[in-house]
Write a protein that holds these residues in place. Structure first.
Motif, mmCIF file in Angstrom:
data_model
loop_
_atom_site.group_PDB
_atom_site.id
_atom_site.type_symbol
_atom_site.label_atom_id
_atom_site.label_comp_id
_atom_site.label_asym_id
_atom_site.label_seq_id
_atom_site.Cartn_x
_atom_site.Cartn_y
_atom_site.Cartn_z
ATOM 1 N N GLU A 119 0.820 -1.207 0.000
ATOM 2 C CA GLU A 119 0.000 0.000 0.000
ATOM 3 C C GLU A 119 0.857 1.262 0.000
ATOM 4 N N LEU A 120 2.059 1.163 0.548
ATOM 5 C CA LEU A 120 2.955 2.331 0.597
ATOM 6 C C LEU A 120 3.850 2.424 -0.639
ATOM 7 N N GLY A 121 3.787 1.459 -1.530
ATOM 8 C CA GLY A 121 4.624 1.476 -2.719
ATOM 9 C C GLY A 121 6.082 1.146 -2.455
ATOM 10 N N LEU A 122 6.361 0.359 -1.408
ATOM 11 C CA LEU A 122 7.739 0.032 -1.055
ATOM 12 C C LEU A 122 8.147 -1.377 -1.464
ATOM 13 N N ILE A 123 7.230 -2.103 -2.106
ATOM 14 C CA ILE A 123 7.581 -3.434 -2.586
ATOM 15 C C ILE A 123 8.584 -3.306 -3.731
ATOM 16 N N GLN A 124 9.524 -4.253 -3.800
ATOM 17 C CA GLN A 124 10.561 -4.296 -4.828
ATOM 18 C C GLN A 124 11.454 -3.048 -4.786
ATOM 19 N N SER A 125 11.767 -2.607 -3.584
ATOM 20 C CA SER A 125 12.670 -1.464 -3.423
ATOM 21 C C SER A 125 13.645 -1.755 -2.287
ATOM 22 N N ARG A 126 14.846 -1.178 -2.383
ATOM 23 C CA ARG A 126 15.830 -1.357 -1.324
ATOM 24 C C ARG A 126 15.342 -0.740 -0.025
ATOM 25 N N LEU A 127 14.656 0.393 -0.113
ATOM 26 C CA LEU A 127 14.164 1.044 1.098
ATOM 27 C C LEU A 127 13.195 0.138 1.849
ATOM 28 N N GLY A 128 12.301 -0.520 1.121
ATOM 29 C CA GLY A 128 11.371 -1.425 1.770
ATOM 30 C C GLY A 128 12.073 -2.563 2.478
ATOM 31 N N VAL A 129 13.100 -3.144 1.842
ATOM 32 C CA VAL A 129 13.841 -4.241 2.463
ATOM 33 C C VAL A 129 14.605 -3.736 3.684
ATOM 34 N N ILE A 130 15.178 -2.532 3.601
ATOM 35 C CA ILE A 130 15.906 -1.969 4.748
ATOM 36 C C ILE A 130 14.969 -1.765 5.925
ATOM 37 N N LEU A 131 13.785 -1.228 5.677
ATOM 38 C CA LEU A 131 12.833 -1.009 6.762
ATOM 39 C C LEU A 131 12.404 -2.330 7.389
ATOM 40 N N ALA A 132 12.139 -3.330 6.547
ATOM 41 C CA ALA A 132 11.727 -4.630 7.079
ATOM 42 C C ALA A 132 12.853 -5.284 7.876
ATOM 43 N N HIS A 133 14.064 -5.248 7.361
ATOM 44 C CA HIS A 133 15.192 -5.840 8.074
ATOM 45 C C HIS A 133 15.505 -5.074 9.353
ATOM 46 N N THR A 134 15.273 -3.777 9.357
ATOM 47 C CA THR A 134 15.484 -2.995 10.578
ATOM 48 C C THR A 134 14.548 -3.466 11.680
ATOM 49 N N CYS A 135 13.288 -3.680 11.337
ATOM 50 C CA CYS A 135 12.336 -4.163 12.339
ATOM 51 C C CYS A 135 12.754 -5.517 12.894
#
Length: 276
Positions: A119-135
């Protein structure tokens, strides 16, 4: 004691046995995984370094790991200071929330991130993976930093402030140098945790932000590509170098500038202690 020593040797042999299988297979010229190798060559190493299907995920994993380590430290260090040194209502709840990701299976977390980041448009992006891995890295880093803080003597900070240092100056001149090894260890664990994570990456990394574990999984699912053994060997060598580098630096420094202790504290028999 002898039985315990042999038991320890057996454990070490069991843990290190896969290395003696993976490393030779990385030099094999077989078209699939085969041990012992029928012959040896460096063709798969050349294929790894020349194939963008492998070099790009490796670069993505390095960038995502560094970004995860930096963002996790920026979030966790201030939070840990507050939770460790202050008493306030809801402190126990916040402690539980920080540890909660350790209790949730990664597949459940991955599904949640997939729909939320979509919904936030972060799929298939490095930023999305960084945020998920940070959590996912927050609990590990929090445990390390909190253990480091609990062993720190706050009287050192108070002494610096009594001498005229501001709280921020006391932190950078006194607190940070003492806690730096713990911070470095926490950042390293965050990087390794991100670099090694595969489940969440399978859901949200996509093709452009594919990580190395995702590429290894895809390659193993499609075909038994021997390049996987090359990647495993390179990661193993990197870990060995990372562990050996600090000790080698200490040996070099002690050789160039021998301390008074090593000069004046000979071992029995008249031998000087070797710091290496």
């Amino acid at each position: 004691m002898k039985a315990l020593r042999w038991f320890s040797i057996l454990i070490v042999a069991f843990v290190t046995a896969p290395m003696f299988i993976v490393v030779p297979m990385s030099f094999s010229h077989s078209q699939s995984f085969e041990f012992p190798p029928p012959g040896y060559w460096l063709g798969y190493y050349e294929a790894y370094f020349s194939d963008p299907r492998w070099t790009l995920p490796t670069l993505n994993s390095l960038l995502i790991g560094l970004g995860t380590a930096l963002l996790t430290m920026m979030l966790v260090v201030p939070a840990t200071f507050a939770l460790t040194r202050d008493n306030f209502r809801g402190k126990s709840v916040l402690n539980l929330l920080l540890i909660l990701p350790l209790t949730v299976p990664h597949i459940v977390v991955a599904l949640g991130y997939y729909y939320y980041f979509g919904e936030l448009g972060l799929i298939q992006s490095r930023l999305g993976v960084i945020l998920a891995h940070t959590c996912l890295s927050v609990p590990v880093v929090y445990l390390i930093v909190s253990a480091t803080l609990k062993g720190f003597d706050q009287n050192l900070e108070r002494a610096a402030q009594n001498l005229g240092a501001s709280p921020m100056k006391a932190f950078f001149l006194v607190t940070f140098p003492v806690l730096r090894p713990g911070f470095l260890a926490a950042a390293l664990f965050a990087f390794v945790h991100s670099f090694d994570e595969a489940v969440v990456s399978l859901f949200i990394s996509g093709r452009d932000a594919a990580t190395l574990p995702r590429q290894m999984f895809d390659s193993l699912r499609m075909q038994a590509d021997p390049i996987i053994s090359v990647v495993s060997t390179l990661i193993l060598m990197a870990m060995i170098l990372a562990l050996a580098a600090p000790r080698a630096l200490r040996c070099i420094r002690s050789t160039q500038r021998p301390s008074k202790e090593t000069q004046t504290s000979p071992l029995p028999g008249g031998r000087l202690e070797n710091p290496c």
